[in-house]
Design a protein around this motif. Structure first.
Motif, PDB file in Angstrom:
ATOM      1  N   LEU A 159       0.910  -1.280   0.041  1.00  0.00           N
ATOM      2  CA  LEU A 159       0.039   0.097  -0.089  1.00  0.00           C
ATOM      3  C   LEU A 159       0.897   1.088   0.055  1.00  0.00           C
ATOM      4  N   ASP A 160       2.367   1.245   0.603  1.00  0.00           N
ATOM      5  CA  ASP A 160       2.825   2.426   0.681  1.00  0.00           C
ATOM      6  C   ASP A 160       3.511   2.642  -0.927  1.00  0.00           C
ATOM      7  N   GLN A 161       3.427   1.851  -1.722  1.00  0.00           N
ATOM      8  CA  GLN A 161       3.800   1.853  -3.099  1.00  0.00           C
ATOM      9  C   GLN A 161       2.742   2.778  -3.933  1.00  0.00           C
ATOM     10  N   SER A 162       1.416   2.700  -3.465  1.00  0.00           N
ATOM     11  CA  SER A 162       0.286   3.841  -3.900  1.00  0.00           C
ATOM     12  C   SER A 162       0.505   5.166  -3.877  1.00  0.00           C
ATOM     13  N   PRO A 163       0.417   5.886  -4.746  1.00  0.00           N
ATOM     14  CA  PRO A 163       0.438   7.391  -4.633  1.00  0.00           C
ATOM     15  C   PRO A 163      -0.558   8.028  -4.062  1.00  0.00           C
ATOM     16  N   VAL A 164      -1.541   7.387  -3.654  1.00  0.00           N
ATOM     17  CA  VAL A 164      -2.801   7.675  -2.875  1.00  0.00           C
ATOM     18  C   VAL A 164      -2.855   7.132  -1.372  1.00  0.00           C
ATOM     19  N   ALA A 165      -1.736   6.353  -1.097  1.00  0.00           N
ATOM     20  CA  ALA A 165      -1.625   5.847   0.169  1.00  0.00           C
ATOM     21  C   ALA A 165      -2.717   5.477   0.977  1.00  0.00           C
ATOM     22  N   PRO A 166      -3.328   4.241   0.432  1.00  0.00           N
ATOM     23  CA  PRO A 166      -4.690   3.885   1.054  1.00  0.00           C
ATOM     24  C   PRO A 166      -4.228   3.333   2.535  1.00  0.00           C
ATOM     25  N   ALA A 167      -5.398   3.433   3.165  1.00  0.00           N
ATOM     26  CA  ALA A 167      -5.345   2.683   4.593  1.00  0.00           C
ATOM     27  C   ALA A 167      -5.662   1.170   4.242  1.00  0.00           C
ATOM     28  N   TYR A 168      -4.839   0.321   5.128  1.00  0.00           N
ATOM     29  CA  TYR A 168      -5.279  -0.871   5.132  1.00  0.00           C
ATOM     30  C   TYR A 168      -6.685  -1.170   6.067  1.00  0.00           C
ATOM     31  N   ASP A 169      -6.625  -0.247   7.125  1.00  0.00           N
ATOM     32  CA  ASP A 169      -7.703  -0.414   8.257  1.00  0.00           C
ATOM     33  C   ASP A 169      -7.702   0.815   8.853  1.00  0.00           C
ATOM     34  N   ALA A 170      -8.236   1.726   8.527  1.00  0.00           N
ATOM     35  CA  ALA A 170      -8.177   3.150   9.289  1.00  0.00           C
ATOM     36  C   ALA A 170      -8.505   3.079  10.694  1.00  0.00           C
TER      37      ALA A 170
END
Length: 310
Positions: A159-170
């Motif tokens: 997920l750190d590779q994504s430019p939108v920095a998605p949360a696995y579980d907020a």
């Protein structure tokens, strides 16, 4: 010697059947926030797709516990090649760096594989088993616990590779806040380290042996992000005198400026975690630093890293 799974082996560790069910259920809980697309991607050669973790841990129980059971039917003959990790004696396997190419079998098949093996494992653990089998079950449980940790580690890297920095579980919990630390004196002397007793342990925890320690002091809490920020502000990543030569080469070659998942923003340092991207919290323990970074920090702080025996 024969033993019921909830008798002799249960005294210190609990019922193996109950532990098995709880462990396998928790692995499925860990993948619940993921999409099928999340679970097939391999973000680097040292990581594995979530789908592969699900299958490999299942392969372990099938291979080492169910394979020798009368009447057991292997779920799929190709899985021995696809989901072996490094067990050389068991034959060839999918190259580690190419696990992300396994779009087939699909996720539904992997989940069906887990259900198939779980059904037979629960039947096995409902009967009386011998000590050797119980020991192998415990190894399998510890193995899957390790892969639960690896699963979260690999998800974070992906997920750190994504430019939108998605949360696995907020809603994932944050690290506990740190506190002021104190150095505690340890007298040293002749001490014993290593596994003792009859409960499960890994082979690298034995044999128990004696070690001589000089007196030393050790901090009673972890280094915090705030202390690491002070290290950065004082030029910690630009002072060659703080670093081992190999570590300084890593700093130069890789452009290290902060712990692995930190990003410098207009508002200051931010950190990518399983909760997504958020400001660095000064009071929480610092994570995702290499040995070289930890060693340089300790030298900057006028201390050193503890040895294994310490």
């Amino acid at each position: 010697m024969k033993t019921a799974t909830c008798q002799m082996h249960s005294a210190p560790i609990g019922c193996l059947l109950d532990r098995y069910i709880a462990l396998r259920t928790y692995t499925l809980h860990l993948i619940a926030p993921l999409t099928p697309e999340d679970m097939v991607v391999q973000s680097m050669p040292d990581a594995s797709p979530a789908k592969w973790h699900l299958a490999h841990t299942t392969w372990f129980f099938e291979t080492f516990l169910l394979g020798g059971q009368p009447g057991y039917r292997v779920f799929h003959p190709d899985y021995a090649f696809l989901f072996n990790s490094y067990y050389e004696a068991l034959g060839p396997r999918q190259p580690r760096a190419q696990r992300g190419l396994l779009t087939r079998p699909p996720l539904d098949d992997i989940l069906a594989y887990r259900r198939h093996v779980d059904h037979h494992m629960q039947a096995l653990l409902s009967e009386t088993i011998d000590d050797a089998t119980a020991d192998m079950v415990q190894l399998g449980l510890a193995h899957e616990e390790q892969h639960q940790e690896l699963l979260l580690m690999d998800i974070l890297h992906l997920l750190d590779q994504s430019p939108v920095a998605p949360a696995y579980d907020a809603s994932a919990p944050s690290d506990p806040a740190g506190r002021r630390g104190y150095f505690q004196l340890r007298p040293g002397g002749l001490v014993e380290i290593g596994h003792t007793g009859s409960r499960f342990a890994f082979d690298n925890e034995s044999p128990r042996h004696k070690v001589w320690l000089q007196p030393f002091e050790i901090s009673d809490r972890l280094v915090t992000n705030g202390e690491w920020l002070d290290f950065i502000a004082d030029g910690g990543y630009s002072r060659a005198d703080l670093w081992l030569s190999d570590g300084w080469a890593q700093v130069q070659n890789n452009g290290w400026q902060a712990p692995f998942y930190w990003r410098e923003t207009k508002e200051g340092w931010a950190e990518m975690s399983l909760r997504g991207l958020h400001p660095v919290t000064p009071s929480t323990p610092v994570t995702h630093v290499s040995f070289y970074e930890a060693d340089a920090y300790a030298r900057w702080a006028g201390a050193r890293l503890p040895t294994e025996a310490e």
